[in-house]
Design an enzyme around this catalytic site. Structure first.
Site, PDB file in Angstrom:
ATOM      1  N   HIS B 280       0.803  -1.220   0.000  1.00  0.00           N
ATOM      2  CA  HIS B 280       0.000   0.000   0.000  1.00  0.00           C
ATOM      3  C   HIS B 280       0.840   1.277   0.000  1.00  0.00           C
ATOM      4  CE1 HIS B 280       0.224   0.886   4.381  1.00  0.00           C
ATOM      5  NE2 HIS B 280       0.136  -0.414   4.566  1.00  0.00           N
ATOM      6  N   ASP B 292       6.098   0.015   6.718  1.00  0.00           N
ATOM      7  CA  ASP B 292       4.633  -0.033   6.541  1.00  0.00           C
ATOM      8  C   ASP B 292       4.203   1.123   5.674  1.00  0.00           C
ATOM      9  OD1 ASP B 292       1.971  -0.652   6.803  1.00  0.00           O
ATOM     10  OD2 ASP B 292       1.787   0.066   8.855  1.00  0.00           O
ATOM     11  N   GLU B 326      -4.807   2.149   2.564  1.00  0.00           N
ATOM     12  CA  GLU B 326      -4.993   0.932   3.368  1.00  0.00           C
ATOM     13  C   GLU B 326      -5.213   1.284   4.827  1.00  0.00           C
ATOM     14  OE1 GLU B 326      -3.810  -2.477   5.918  1.00  0.00           O
ATOM     15  OE2 GLU B 326      -2.914  -0.483   5.826  1.00  0.00           O
ATOM     16  N   GLU B 327      -4.470   2.298   5.303  1.00  0.00           N
ATOM     17  CA  GLU B 327      -4.389   2.513   6.747  1.00  0.00           C
ATOM     18  C   GLU B 327      -5.697   2.952   7.392  1.00  0.00           C
ATOM     19  OE1 GLU B 327      -2.170   1.516   8.542  1.00  0.00           O
ATOM     20  OE2 GLU B 327      -0.266   1.506   7.511  1.00  0.00           O
ATOM     21  N   ASP B 354       2.579  -6.836   3.404  1.00  0.00           N
ATOM     22  CA  ASP B 354       2.287  -5.741   4.339  1.00  0.00           C
ATOM     23  C   ASP B 354       2.604  -6.174   5.771  1.00  0.00           C
ATOM     24  OD1 ASP B 354       1.460  -3.317   5.348  1.00  0.00           O
ATOM     25  OD2 ASP B 354      -0.685  -3.767   5.216  1.00  0.00           O
ATOM     26  N   HIS B 428       3.955   2.514  12.602  1.00  0.00           N
ATOM     27  CA  HIS B 428       3.089   3.676  12.876  1.00  0.00           C
ATOM     28  C   HIS B 428       3.730   4.697  13.818  1.00  0.00           C
ATOM     29  CE1 HIS B 428      -0.858   1.236  11.930  1.00  0.00           C
ATOM     30  NE2 HIS B 428       0.018   1.190  10.955  1.00  0.00           N
TER      31      HIS B 428
END
Lengths: 461, 461
Positions: B280, B292, B326-327, B354, B428
């Site tokens: 993504h 990520d 995606e997130e 992912d 994140h």
């Protein structure tokens, strides 16, 4: 990523063994793993080692500080009979900070290369060596061009072959360990060796060489992979007859006293049957030896701690050994095996962790076919932890320190195998520091080591 | 460590498959792997993405820069028909730097906690929220103490359970995604959530929440694991009725335009049969989204590049998709599957990466039993690369972006599975940066992805 499936750990191989997975041993191994992952002290012990002791080169003040740390840490983990086993170790010292300047007709402003003497090497002395440099890709090219070598510095520029995965180090390290004598045979004055690492960076990596006594002992130094590319580029682009200046101040002094540090839990049923678990105490000097082999030491100590913490009483004697002088002599491992022979001890199994702190993938198993027939079915217990790759080597050694036990006693050998793709980025260089160790990976390694020790202790071998 | 055995890669499982290991497919897979490990561009592409684009939150300027990077990088890799597929994406903005002060009777010198709003959350506005704080361990405790919650800030202090290995994230993330509405149900004014990470450090980790429309939408912020321990300690040691001040300036704006970025190689025999490979494009905003999911994007692009580089002509259409959003919405994956349905495309397989850039261990396989019966024996080709753990999930999705293809078409799903123990240290947070990616591990992941794509392309599914 937002979501991870809960079922991801249930790998195909695991599914096929599901029927066995709830037996007493898998429950005990889960207990071991949970205790290490929740309450493990390997990571915090490693922090203390790295940040209060640091480098532990054989014969250095750091080595003695490391031994004191080992005694204290083994006692804190609950080991009995903590003791030092004396052995003589080589005492190689790096001397003053060395340097090398690459000189094109000795002009000013010539590029400088960051060199690091290879361990055990003789130094150039204060004057250094100034000579023409010749680059070779490998030993074959050296042999073909042997007539060009006399009076020169030989530059071995052999790349780390990443496609060999865990075999890449063994393939490339031949130039660090044997390059000096190979070049001296044809009259070279010194060698420069491209660092044995997968990384593209500015860190030179040291490590041991071994001289062939038939040829002169010439100086040898490592340069980083980036410097190797720079140097090669200079030589290729018009400086074919360039001089290289190398200065190293290292020297091999007389052997001095070092020690294996030993602690144990006495076996309740078969105290005379010894299971040895260890890593090595010494390290190279550019950094903290966090991965090589602080990790192996703290994992070994954790094996003892966790067995006590969960209340498991071993039948056999579980002995932790922090081996002296793995890096540039192997004297600690040899001493331990020789002394065991003298004392007529019975060594049924030995395990070594010396492949860095990374995610465990299984064990190298150096033993008899009959022993491996007993061990192989245990792989199912290691599948939930991904550590089920057991590679068999009949009668093989599984580490520099426990290998002599195989020779002396035919002791079954286990070497912890890790994914190992990051290890050689750090190995023997200034970045082998605590910050390049992951807590969970380190602890998983300790957990699977303890699980294997539990199985061997319970069932014998 | 001095020596690594050359044979170490010859694991037990591998040995048992030796007889098959020199067939045409294993030779082709070695060719793929060698090309990626020698000449792979995934790592250098990731460097450009991280250092020239950076964060790529949906709707942000970074997202558009990321799309442009994707178009350029796909073209450079040799993709045909490179295009943008428009889809509307949520546009959540963090606003000004937020902060929170823990106040004991509003005295000066109160400790400050570094908070980071959870994504999709409503903000407190400039005035902030000042209220008494109540700590709960989990949803059970919240429900038991529901009468104490009204008018307060709820602090969810649920630890990351390291013993669950790859399941720990799914276990703990419930508090980040659902904590706000669970607390709002009982009248809470805001929530503070312990970061979903294995690390003990000062980095708060964001990520999406989902509001339950039945309850008020209250502000929600993450704090680091060290701050969670500090806060818990304050509450436990005499400040039971302490106030907590939270200020966040985030806001959800109207949806805006984003894009999936798509490129492909047309199949030579069955061009209508599509194999989708993707990661993504969007990321959270505290850092570069290196793991990520920059890693998943550059690995997917590498699959296409390596097939071209070794001269393999796919029978089926190999399509790389860099998915939007995606997130915090999943709009890109939904759009891709919906559009495919509209166009009446035939999607035989989809693969997603992912799970970070770490060492690959295998694939999650969401498909029919019949399909898995065909896939499972291929594990032998992945054993030399340690990526032979195939976990089967009948009809399951194997990623947020490719899952909708399973729903629409029953498309066989492959999710790259990694060792994954370091990933959630970075995930994140401000340390999901390029420096926390290892080149060789990233490239090994791309190599085994390409190997699986090759097998499915050749044999169908």
């Amino acid at each position: 990523m937002r979501k991870i499936k809960f079922a991801a750990v249930a790998a195909f191989v695991f599914i096929s063994n599901m029927a066995f997975s709830q037996d007493e041993d898998s429950v005990m191994i889960k207990k071991i793993s949970d205790e290490v992952l929740f309450n493990g002290t390997a990571y915090s012990n490693l922090r203390v080692l790295c940040k209060t002791v640091g480098q532990r080169l054989s014969g250095s003040a750091g080595m003695y500080k490391g031994e004191a740390w080992g005694v204290k840490t083994l006692k804190e983990a609950g080991a009995e009979n903590v003791r030092l086993q004396e052995c003589m170790v080589p005492h190689w010292v790096r001397g003053k900070k060395e340097e090398a300047g690459f000189r094109t007709a000795k002009k000013n402003g010539d590029p400088v290369f960051n060199v690091l003497s290879i361990g055990n090497a003789t130094g150039t002395g204060d004057k250094g060596v100034l000579a023409k440099i010749i680059e070779v890709k490998n030993f074959d090219e050296l042999n073909q061009r042997k007539d060009e070598v006399k009076g020169k510095i030989v530059f071995f520029n052999y790349p780390f072959n990443k496609t060999l995965l865990r075999g890449a180090y063994g393939d490339a390290v031949r130039y660090r360990s044997g390059g000096a004598s190979a070049a001296a045979r044809y009259g070279a004055l010194a060698v420069i060796v491209r660092s044995v690492t997968a990384a593209t960076d500015n860190n030179p990596h040291t490590g041991a060489l071994r001289y062939n006594d038939s040829f002169p002992k010439i100086p040898a130094a490592a340069i980083s992979t980036i410097d190797a590319a720079r140097l090669s580029n200079y030589i290729k682009t018009g400086y074919k007859n360039a001089d290289f200046y190398l200065r190293t101040n290292c020297v091999m002094l007389a052997d001095t006293v070092g020690h294996n540090v030993i602690g144990e839990i006495k076996g309740s049923e078969f105290p005379d049957e010894v299971i040895t678990i260890g890593g090595h105490l010494d390290s190279w000097d550019p950094a903290e030896g966090a991965n090589d082999d602080g990790a192996g030491m703290v994992q070994s100590i954790e094996v003892l701690r966790v067995l006590k913490a969960i209340g498991y009483k071993p039948k056999r004697t579980i002995r932790i050994v922090l081996f002296a002088n793995e890096e540039n002599g192997g004297r600690g491992g040899a001493k331990y095996a020789d002394d065991a022979k003298l004392q007529k001890e019975k060594h049924i199994m030995a395990m070594e962790s010396d492949g860095g702190s990374e995610y465990p993938r299984g064990f190298g198993c150096g033993m008899t076919k009959e022993q491996f027939a007993k061990v192989a079915p245990w792989a199912k217990y290691f599948t939930p932890y991904d550590a089920d790759k057991f590679s068999f080597s009949e009668g093989g050694g599984e580490g520099a320190d426990i290998g002599p036990l195989q020779t002396n006693f035919k002791t079954a050998q286990f070497g912890l195998s890790t994914t190992g793709q990051r290890y050689f980025n750090f190995h023997h260089s200034a970045i082998d520091v605590f910050e390049n160790v992951n807590e969970q990976e380190l602890h998983l390694g300790a957990a699977v080591m303890a699980a294997m020790v539990y199985l061997v202790d319970k069932y014998g071998l």
